[in-house]
Design a protein around this motif. Structure first.
Motif, PDB file in Angstrom:
ATOM      1  N   LEU A 116       0.799  -1.217   0.000  1.00  0.00           N
ATOM      2  CA  LEU A 116       0.000   0.000   0.000  1.00  0.00           C
ATOM      3  C   LEU A 116       0.833   1.271   0.000  1.00  0.00           C
ATOM      4  O   LEU A 116       0.404   2.295  -0.499  1.00  0.00           O
TER       5      LEU A 116
ATOM      6  N   VAL B 184      -2.897   4.965   5.523  1.00  0.00           N
ATOM      7  CA  VAL B 184      -3.425   3.595   5.538  1.00  0.00           C
ATOM      8  C   VAL B 184      -4.453   3.446   6.656  1.00  0.00           C
ATOM      9  O   VAL B 184      -5.543   2.889   6.458  1.00  0.00           O
TER      10      VAL B 184
ATOM     11  N   THR C 287      -3.210   3.807  -4.670  1.00  0.00           N
ATOM     12  CA  THR C 287      -2.961   3.145  -3.393  1.00  0.00           C
ATOM     13  C   THR C 287      -4.234   3.068  -2.573  1.00  0.00           C
ATOM     14  O   THR C 287      -4.484   2.094  -1.873  1.00  0.00           O
TER      15      THR C 287
ATOM     16  N   CYS D  96      -6.009  -0.213  -1.078  1.00  0.00           N
ATOM     17  CA  CYS D  96      -6.368  -0.359   0.325  1.00  0.00           C
ATOM     18  C   CYS D  96      -7.819  -0.812   0.489  1.00  0.00           C
ATOM     19  O   CYS D  96      -8.114  -1.729   1.246  1.00  0.00           O
TER      20      CYS D  96
END
Length: 334
Positions: A53, A73, A100, A104
């Motif tokens: 990630l 994240v 990203t 996720c």
């Protein structure tokens, strides 16, 4: 109303499980095993793989930029928890790329979409307690279960396994991480009470212990009403990390100046190499002792706040005295 009830149930029956340890310690292997057997326990489990990630170049940028990616994240997870069945949009200020973000949310959703209870397996090194505490804070904020599994593996095995990977982590990164790694310590940090350590030098054969740990965490979610003593400890821990990080930068500048002085004094090449090695070793020892002082000697028992600027300035002065002594010996012995 039905949607609100579903969200409430999701929050009440979710668990954030931190998998921590050195690179190639076996975290990802354990995570896959948990995911494959979660259904037998009536759970849905998914892995949140930090290495996938967070862009690789983030590890080569400034500390603050790398930290922002880690926080992004957790932000993804929080947004998912808040909206449950509604995929959140990625705000431009989140510090994580659109691609990203999609990775996720896909990791969180799994192949068929998550159903309660939810088990998030956070796969990362998490070598500082402050990194893990951020996850604990998120669990407490939404009354989730929280637990930690530390994969303890000897350095030689980690390096050997890592070298067999298609994209190995640089060995020097692992060696540096060994110096920084602080495993879960419930005696020191009460919030780490729900943690276990597994020896992963060989094959991890006690995954049943992990399942019991997760089950216990799901049955005993954290509460927002708990004492804020842990929050104070975590804040001071972050402050101590900031002191050490800034002191490291100051020490690097002092070493650079010392090497320049040595060259101006025409110190021979072999002595220059010796000087560089001595200064590097001295810096590593100094920073280790500095961190130990803040985390053990200070021990978060003082009520006053740490003055970061003053602490860094004082640390630099002390290191500079040591540096001058080493430099003087090298110059006088040339």
């Amino acid at each position: 109303m039905a949607t609100e009830e579903a969200v409430s149930v999701s929050r009440a029956s979710a668990c954030l499980c931190v998998l921590c340890g050195l690179p190639a310690a076996g975290k990802s292997t354990l995570a896959r095993r948990i995911v494959s057997t979660a259904a037998q326990h009536g759970w849905r489990a998914t892995v949140v793989p930090y290495d996938d990630l967070i862009p690789e170049q983030a590890f080569r940028t400034k500390h603050t930029e790398w930290k922002s990616h880690r926080q992004a994240v957790l932000y993804c997870i929080e947004q998912f928890l808040q909206k449950s069945e509604i995929l959140p949009e990625a705000p431009s200020s989140s510090g994580i790329s659109i691609a990203t973000w999609e990775q996720c949310t896909q990791a969180l959703m799994g192949p068929k979409g998550l159903k309660p209870p939810l088990v998030f397996l956070l796969d990362d090194n998490f070598y500082y307690p402050s990194m893990r505490y951020e996850v604990c804070q998120l669990a407490r904020k939404y009354s989730l279960g929280f637990c930690q599994v530390y994969l303890q593996c000897d350095l030689e095995s980690c390096i050997s396994r890592n070298q067999s990977r298609s994209q190995p982590v640089p060995t020097e990164v692992i060696l540096e991480m060994v110096k920084r790694l602080e495993s879960p310590n419930p005696q020191k940090n009460s919030w780490e009470i729900n943690s276990i350590t597994l020896n992963s030098t060989g094959t991890v054969s006690k995954s049943d212990m992990v399942m019991e740990l997760i089950s216990s965490a799901l049955s005993n979610p954290l509460s927002m009403g708990e004492d804020n003593k842990e929050q104070k400890e975590a804040d001071r821990l972050k402050c101590a990390n900031s002191v050490v990080h800034q002191a490291d930068q100051a020490c690097r500048r002092l070493i650079s100046e010392a090497m320049k002085t040595a060259r101006e004094n025409q110190v021979p090449p072999e002595r220059m190499r010796s000087l560089a090695a001595q200064l590097s070793e001295s810096k590593a020892t100094f920073l280790h002792n500095l961190r130990k002082h803040f985390l053990n000697d200070v021990s978060f028992i003082q009520e006053e706040e740490i003055n970061v600027e003053h602490a860094v300035k004082r640390a630099a002065e002390i290191f500079n005295d040591d540096l001058k002594e080493i430099l003087s010996r090298i110059i006088n012995d040339k």
